[in-house]
Write a protein that holds these residues in place. Structure first.
Motif, PDB file in Angstrom:
ATOM      1  N   LEU A 160      24.818  -4.462   1.230  1.00  0.00           N
ATOM      2  CA  LEU A 160      23.857  -5.562   1.273  1.00  0.00           C
ATOM      3  C   LEU A 160      24.630  -6.868   1.179  1.00  0.00           C
ATOM      4  CD1 LEU A 160      21.029  -4.371  -1.165  1.00  0.00           C
ATOM      5  CD2 LEU A 160      20.975  -4.398   1.332  1.00  0.00           C
ATOM      6  N   GLU A 161      24.018  -7.936   1.630  1.00  0.00           N
ATOM      7  CA  GLU A 161      24.610  -9.266   1.557  1.00  0.00           C
ATOM      8  C   GLU A 161      24.299  -9.909   0.210  1.00  0.00           C
ATOM      9  OE1 GLU A 161      26.496 -10.805   3.922  1.00  0.00           O
ATOM     10  OE2 GLU A 161      26.402  -8.935   5.065  1.00  0.00           O
ATOM     11  N   ALA A 162      25.185 -10.793  -0.237  1.00  0.00           N
ATOM     12  CA  ALA A 162      24.918 -11.588  -1.443  1.00  0.00           C
ATOM     13  C   ALA A 162      23.619 -12.354  -1.231  1.00  0.00           C
ATOM     14  CB  ALA A 162      26.069 -12.542  -1.710  1.00  0.00           C
ATOM     15  N   GLY A 163      22.802 -12.393  -2.260  1.00  0.00           N
ATOM     16  CA  GLY A 163      21.514 -13.069  -2.195  1.00  0.00           C
ATOM     17  C   GLY A 163      20.344 -12.163  -1.844  1.00  0.00           C
ATOM     18  N   ALA A 164      20.625 -10.933  -1.424  1.00  0.00           N
ATOM     19  CA  ALA A 164      19.549 -10.004  -1.069  1.00  0.00           C
ATOM     20  C   ALA A 164      18.697  -9.692  -2.298  1.00  0.00           C
ATOM     21  CB  ALA A 164      20.124  -8.712  -0.487  1.00  0.00           C
ATOM     22  N   ALA A 165      17.380  -9.689  -2.115  1.00  0.00           N
ATOM     23  CA  ALA A 165      16.453  -9.341  -3.187  1.00  0.00           C
ATOM     24  C   ALA A 165      16.385  -7.823  -3.294  1.00  0.00           C
ATOM     25  CB  ALA A 165      15.078  -9.911  -2.911  1.00  0.00           C
ATOM     26  N   VAL A 166      16.473  -7.306  -4.533  1.00  0.00           N
ATOM     27  CA  VAL A 166      16.448  -5.860  -4.749  1.00  0.00           C
ATOM     28  C   VAL A 166      15.484  -5.495  -5.861  1.00  0.00           C
ATOM     29  CG1 VAL A 166      18.792  -5.417  -3.901  1.00  0.00           C
ATOM     30  CG2 VAL A 166      18.449  -5.977  -6.308  1.00  0.00           C
ATOM     31  N   LYS A 167      15.020  -4.247  -5.798  1.00  0.00           N
ATOM     32  CA  LYS A 167      14.212  -3.652  -6.858  1.00  0.00           C
ATOM     33  C   LYS A 167      15.127  -2.709  -7.616  1.00  0.00           C
ATOM     34  CE  LYS A 167       9.813  -1.751  -7.906  1.00  0.00           C
ATOM     35  NZ  LYS A 167       9.423  -2.686  -8.923  1.00  0.00           N
ATOM     36  N   LEU A 168      15.090  -2.779  -8.944  1.00  0.00           N
ATOM     37  CA  LEU A 168      15.948  -1.971  -9.803  1.00  0.00           C
ATOM     38  C   LEU A 168      15.160  -0.862 -10.480  1.00  0.00           C
ATOM     39  CD1 LEU A 168      17.795  -4.942 -11.491  1.00  0.00           C
ATOM     40  CD2 LEU A 168      18.757  -3.400  -9.791  1.00  0.00           C
ATOM     41  N   ARG A 169      15.766   0.319 -10.553  1.00  0.00           N
ATOM     42  CA  ARG A 169      15.179   1.466 -11.251  1.00  0.00           C
ATOM     43  C   ARG A 169      16.284   2.222 -11.958  1.00  0.00           C
ATOM     44  NH1 ARG A 169       9.934   1.349 -11.724  1.00  0.00           N
ATOM     45  NH2 ARG A 169       9.592   3.526 -11.378  1.00  0.00           N
ATOM     46  N   LEU A 170      15.921   2.940 -13.013  1.00  0.00           N
ATOM     47  CA  LEU A 170      16.850   3.817 -13.715  1.00  0.00           C
ATOM     48  C   LEU A 170      16.655   5.239 -13.223  1.00  0.00           C
ATOM     49  CD1 LEU A 170      16.715   2.672 -17.451  1.00  0.00           C
ATOM     50  CD2 LEU A 170      18.561   2.369 -15.817  1.00  0.00           C
ATOM     51  N   GLY A 171      17.743   5.891 -12.819  1.00  0.00           N
ATOM     52  CA  GLY A 171      17.678   7.279 -12.396  1.00  0.00           C
ATOM     53  C   GLY A 171      17.604   8.197 -13.599  1.00  0.00           C
ATOM     54  N   ALA A 172      17.304   9.462 -13.365  1.00  0.00           N
ATOM     55  CA  ALA A 172      17.240  10.457 -14.436  1.00  0.00           C
ATOM     56  C   ALA A 172      18.585  10.595 -15.142  1.00  0.00           C
ATOM     57  CB  ALA A 172      16.798  11.801 -13.868  1.00  0.00           C
ATOM     58  N   ASP A 173      19.673  10.267 -14.431  1.00  0.00           N
ATOM     59  CA  ASP A 173      21.017  10.347 -15.001  1.00  0.00           C
ATOM     60  C   ASP A 173      21.404   9.070 -15.753  1.00  0.00           C
ATOM     61  OD1 ASP A 173      21.252   8.613 -12.870  1.00  0.00           O
ATOM     62  OD2 ASP A 173      22.870   9.722 -11.881  1.00  0.00           O
ATOM     63  N   GLY A 174      20.495   8.086 -15.815  1.00  0.00           N
ATOM     64  CA  GLY A 174      20.757   6.837 -16.517  1.00  0.00           C
ATOM     65  C   GLY A 174      21.407   5.769 -15.664  1.00  0.00           C
TER      66      GLY A 174
END
Length: 101
Positions: free
Chosen positions: A80-94
């Motif tokens: 991804l390029e710098a500045g890209a908007a992202v959604k964050l999630r935690l996986g089952a592995d942390g």
């Protein structure tokens, strides 16, 4: 996958990740979870070799500034390029995972 959170000091509001025993701003000991489910990419790194992967298979990591404030390191599905908007999630592995919005 679980919701990504950071930790805010109950006394002064300082936001930190990962969780601390004491607030670095005021020394407080009580923290509350704050949603940090979105952010923006600051920097991206390609890992050319990782344990258990096939030759030539890249892994992508990003430094993400959460909308809540703290920076986190997250796994990406691809570059991804710098500045890209992202959604964050935690996986089952942390592990923290980021997906472009």
């Amino acid at each position: 996958m679980a919701t990504m959170t950071v930790h805010a000091c109950a006394a002064c509001g300082q936001r930190e990740f990962p969780e601390r025993l004491l607030c670095p701003a005021c020394g407080g000991r009580d923290f509350v979870d704050v949603d940090a489910g979105c952010g923006s990419v600051e920097d991206v790194t390609a890992l050319h070799r990782r344990a258990g992967s096939g030759a030539g298979e890249l892994a992508w990591l990003a430094t993400v500034r959460t909308d809540a404030g703290p920076r986190v390191i997250a796994q990406l599905e691809g570059p991804l390029e710098a500045g890209a908007a992202v959604k964050l999630r935690l996986g089952a592995d942390g592990a923290i995972r980021a997906r472009q919005m």
